[in-house]
Design a protein around this motif. Structure first.
Motif, PDB file in Angstrom:
ATOM      1  N   GLN A 272      40.937  36.983  45.976  1.00 40.13           N
ATOM      2  CA  GLN A 272      40.298  36.480  44.775  1.00 40.13           C
ATOM      3  C   GLN A 272      38.917  37.096  44.658  1.00 40.13           C
ATOM      4  OE1 GLN A 272      39.730  32.281  44.700  1.00 40.13           O
ATOM      5  NE2 GLN A 272      39.092  32.228  42.594  1.00 40.13           N
ATOM      6  N   LEU A 273      38.723  37.926  43.652  1.00 38.17           N
ATOM      7  CA  LEU A 273      37.427  38.539  43.421  1.00 38.17           C
ATOM      8  C   LEU A 273      36.542  37.560  42.646  1.00 38.17           C
ATOM      9  CD1 LEU A 273      38.482  42.144  42.413  1.00 38.17           C
ATOM     10  CD2 LEU A 273      37.561  41.374  44.589  1.00 38.17           C
ATOM     11  N   VAL A 274      35.265  37.590  42.937  1.00 39.53           N
ATOM     12  CA  VAL A 274      34.323  36.734  42.238  1.00 39.53           C
ATOM     13  C   VAL A 274      34.030  37.362  40.886  1.00 39.53           C
ATOM     14  CG1 VAL A 274      32.009  35.760  42.308  1.00 39.53           C
ATOM     15  CG2 VAL A 274      33.314  35.998  44.415  1.00 39.53           C
ATOM     16  N   GLN A 275      34.223  36.601  39.858  1.00 38.44           N
ATOM     17  CA  GLN A 275      33.979  37.086  38.510  1.00 38.44           C
ATOM     18  C   GLN A 275      32.510  36.851  38.155  1.00 38.44           C
ATOM     19  OE1 GLN A 275      35.994  38.665  36.439  1.00 38.44           O
ATOM     20  NE2 GLN A 275      37.711  38.596  37.848  1.00 38.44           N
ATOM     21  N   ALA A 276      31.896  37.864  37.608  1.00 32.44           N
ATOM     22  CA  ALA A 276      30.509  37.729  37.170  1.00 32.44           C
ATOM     23  C   ALA A 276      30.469  36.847  35.925  1.00 32.44           C
ATOM     24  CB  ALA A 276      29.930  39.100  36.853  1.00 32.44           C
ATOM     25  N   ALA A 277      29.402  36.104  35.817  1.00 31.88           N
ATOM     26  CA  ALA A 277      29.242  35.254  34.637  1.00 31.88           C
ATOM     27  C   ALA A 277      29.071  36.146  33.416  1.00 31.88           C
ATOM     28  CB  ALA A 277      28.030  34.355  34.806  1.00 31.88           C
TER      29      ALA A 277
END
Length: 176
Positions: free
Chosen positions: A55-60
């Motif tokens: 799971q990649l962290v999505q940028a705001a």
């Protein structure tokens, strides 16, 4: 067999072969080690990359123009508290060991944006380091302040006391 016996046998074999053959065997051994090392390096270079994290962290998402404008106005100080901010500048100057004389103050307002600017020019005396500490602490303490200008003056090179003129601009809301 112990180590001493093995070393004795190697020494006797080296004497039988002669120096040229020993050098040739040493070079052959070094070449074999270099070949093994390069094959291992090539294997590692061609190895597949490890899989990506599950799971990649999505940028705001970037803020919208209205959100930026709201954040800008939220950061501004309030015009009715301008004197308290000037008092805070005087307190910071005292804490950093500076002599602060009466300053010059100029208030201006932009009716279209609803932003007032309060320009504060302060003549200070003290050590060079203390003047910089005062400037940095003032900017940290008052987030809506900008350091517009700082000018240093010293009578002689050996003089420990520096005279400086520091000009801050405080950006504030016209109405709370």
């Amino acid at each position: 067999m112990n180590v001493a016996a093995v070393l004795l046998r190697l020494r006797l074999a080296a004497m039988r072969l002669g120096p040229a053959a020993c050098i040739a065997l040493g070079l052959l051994l070094a070449g074999a080690l270099a070949l093994a090392w390069s094959l291992k390096a090539r294997q590692l270079a061609n190895a597949p990359l490890p899989p990506a994290p599950p799971q990649l962290v999505q940028a705001a998402p970037p803020p919208t123009a209205n959100e930026n404008l709201a954040l800008f106005y939220a950061t501004l100080g309030e015009k009715r508290h301008a004197e308290q901010q000037v008092r805070q500048l005087f307190d910071i100057a005292a804490k950093t060991g500076l002599t602060l004389e009466q300053g010059d103050y100029k208030l201006s307002a932009d009716k279209a944006s609803g932003v007032a600017s309060y320009q504060v020019t302060l003549p200070v005396k003290g050590a060079y380091h203390n003047i910089w500490q005062f400037s940095l602490q003032a900017l940290a303490a008052i987030p809506f302040a900008a350091l517009d200008d700082i000018a240093f003056r010293r009578e002689t090179v050996s003089e420990p006391v520096v005279e400086a003129r520091v000009r801050f601009t405080l950006y504030m809301k016209e109405q709370p």
